[in-house]
Design an enzyme around this catalytic site. Sequence first.
Site, PDB file in Angstrom:
ATOM      1  CG  ASP A 152      18.737 -47.754  -3.221  1.00  0.00           C
ATOM      2  OD1 ASP A 152      19.862 -47.592  -3.634  1.00  0.00           O
ATOM      3  OD2 ASP A 152      17.991 -47.701  -2.209  1.00  0.00           O
ATOM      4  CG  ASN A 184      22.595 -48.629  -9.921  1.00  0.00           C
ATOM      5  OD1 ASN A 184      21.697 -49.271 -10.041  1.00  0.00           O
ATOM      6  ND2 ASN A 184      23.136 -47.411 -10.137  1.00  0.00           N
ATOM      7  CG  HIS A 241      27.049 -46.526 -10.375  1.00  0.00           C
ATOM      8  ND1 HIS A 241      25.770 -46.505  -9.490  1.00  0.00           N
ATOM      9  CD2 HIS A 241      28.010 -46.349  -9.339  1.00  0.00           C
ATOM     10  CE1 HIS A 241      26.176 -46.301  -8.181  1.00  0.00           C
ATOM     11  NE2 HIS A 241      27.311 -45.972  -8.114  1.00  0.00           N
ATOM     12  CD  GLU A 275      21.554 -35.978   0.595  1.00  0.00           C
ATOM     13  OE1 GLU A 275      21.172 -36.324  -0.330  1.00  0.00           O
ATOM     14  OE2 GLU A 275      21.088 -34.998   1.472  1.00  0.00           O
ATOM     15  CG  ASN A 276      24.427 -39.926  -4.499  1.00  0.00           C
ATOM     16  OD1 ASN A 276      23.450 -39.949  -5.415  1.00  0.00           O
ATOM     17  ND2 ASN A 276      24.411 -40.757  -3.433  1.00  0.00           N
ATOM     18  CD1 TRP A 277      27.540 -33.392  -3.949  1.00  0.00           C
ATOM     19  CD2 TRP A 277      29.074 -33.718  -5.380  1.00  0.00           C
ATOM     20  NE1 TRP A 277      27.103 -32.729  -5.231  1.00  0.00           N
ATOM     21  CE2 TRP A 277      28.132 -32.791  -6.077  1.00  0.00           C
ATOM     22  CE3 TRP A 277      30.240 -34.137  -6.440  1.00  0.00           C
ATOM     23  CZ2 TRP A 277      28.328 -32.379  -7.519  1.00  0.00           C
ATOM     24  CZ3 TRP A 277      30.142 -33.970  -7.475  1.00  0.00           C
ATOM     25  CH2 TRP A 277      29.340 -32.905  -7.961  1.00  0.00           C
ATOM     26  CB  SER A 321      16.303 -41.087   0.038  1.00  0.00           C
ATOM     27  OG  SER A 321      16.355 -42.072   0.795  1.00  0.00           O
TER      28      SER A 321
HETATM   29  C1  FPP Z   1      21.777 -45.831  -6.154  1.00  0.00           C
HETATM   30  O1  FPP Z   1      22.461 -47.463  -5.938  1.00  0.00           O
HETATM   31  C2  FPP Z   1      22.125 -45.383  -7.298  1.00  0.00           C
HETATM   32  C3  FPP Z   1      22.749 -44.177  -7.685  1.00  0.00           C
HETATM   33  C4  FPP Z   1      23.398 -43.308  -6.520  1.00  0.00           C
HETATM   34  C5  FPP Z   1      23.050 -43.760  -8.893  1.00  0.00           C
HETATM   35  C6  FPP Z   1      22.059 -44.064  -9.918  1.00  0.00           C
HETATM   36  C7  FPP Z   1      22.623 -43.853 -11.237  1.00  0.00           C
HETATM   37  C8  FPP Z   1      22.542 -44.747 -12.307  1.00  0.00           C
HETATM   38  C9  FPP Z   1      21.195 -45.651 -12.287  1.00  0.00           C
HETATM   39  C10 FPP Z   1      23.224 -44.704 -13.594  1.00  0.00           C
HETATM   40  C11 FPP Z   1      22.979 -43.619 -14.523  1.00  0.00           C
HETATM   41  C12 FPP Z   1      23.717 -42.643 -13.728  1.00  0.00           C
HETATM   42  C13 FPP Z   1      23.582 -41.317 -14.045  1.00  0.00           C
HETATM   43  C14 FPP Z   1      24.367 -40.400 -13.395  1.00  0.00           C
HETATM   44  C15 FPP Z   1      22.665 -40.699 -15.315  1.00  0.00           C
HETATM   45  P1  FPP Z   1      23.521 -47.518  -4.752  1.00  0.00           P
HETATM   46  O2  FPP Z   1      24.761 -47.178  -5.368  1.00  0.00           O
HETATM   47  O3  FPP Z   1      23.046 -46.451  -3.660  1.00  0.00           O
HETATM   48  O4  FPP Z   1      23.359 -48.938  -4.527  1.00  0.00           O
HETATM   49  P2  FPP Z   1      23.451 -49.557  -3.158  1.00  0.00           P
HETATM   50  O5  FPP Z   1      22.274 -49.187  -2.124  1.00  0.00           O
HETATM   51  O6  FPP Z   1      23.172 -51.051  -3.416  1.00  0.00           O
HETATM   52  O7  FPP Z   1      24.682 -49.416  -2.727  1.00  0.00           O
END
Ligand code: FPP
Length: 237
Positions: free
Chosen positions: A16, A18, A33, A63-65, A192
């Site tokens: 989490d 990115n 990402h 949920e990510n969709w 989650s």
């Molecule tokens: C959460 O960070 C991360 C993700 C939903 C995707 C994870 C993906 C990678 C680590 C890259 C590699 C990808 C694949 C598909 C193999 P967030 O975007 O929720 O961060 P935030 O909470 O700071 O917004």
Amino acid sequence: MSKEKLIPRHIAIIMDGNGRWARMRGKERSEGHIAGMDALRETVRNVAQAGVKYLTVYAFSTENWGRPQAEVDALMELICKGVEMESAELVKVGIKVKTIGDRSRFSDKVKASLEKIEQLTQAGENMTFALALNYSSRSEITTAVRNLAERVAQGEIKAEDIDESMISSALYTSFMPDPDLIIRTSGECRLSNFLMWQASYSEFYFTPTLWPDFDKEELERALEVYSTRDRRYGLVK
Ligand code: FPP
């Protein structure tokens, strides 16, 4: 006498942060990402080198969709690129790649990529690396319950035969032991919808570090903390 360090057999990671990592640098979320993918590449190698036999990462939840289409597209692109760029190296270092989750919603291109990496790496014996994709624990458990109910309806099994091990075997994760250690980055302290059945006796390690900054030192810290935990499984010492 020095005590041998306890190494988890299975580590699961909620990667989490990115988006926050990108925002802090004035970059697009998709760049976060990409940096997350670099951290994942390093972590797979570091975890295997530490002697861990199973690694599961939460790469894309059901949920990510609901994220902006551009971000979903960027993540799909990353999956395909990751397969293209990493397959040969994963074969070389003996890492078997598997996916958990419902693949049916992915495009044919993504499905073909996932099939390709699973097939190319199937003989890997050093570590199994499971990517949770279009995964959520509730949908996994719902699917398992539906499958078991169908088997009861067909007369294949009796309702009273259903026990915990049968449920575990009906989950996407049936080929792995339950995670010993679950790591979540970015300071959030929740599961989650990830491995809820399997996490019954897992140890948790939360770090404020954002996923793209999770490096070998961070992993070593998590392993150090794990080795000090006293796992009692509801019993007394
Ligand atoms: C959460 O960070 C991360 C993700 C939903 C995707 C994870 C993906 C990678 C680590 C890259 C590699 C990808 C694949 C598909 C193999 P967030 O975007 O929720 O961060 P935030 O909470 O700071 O917004």
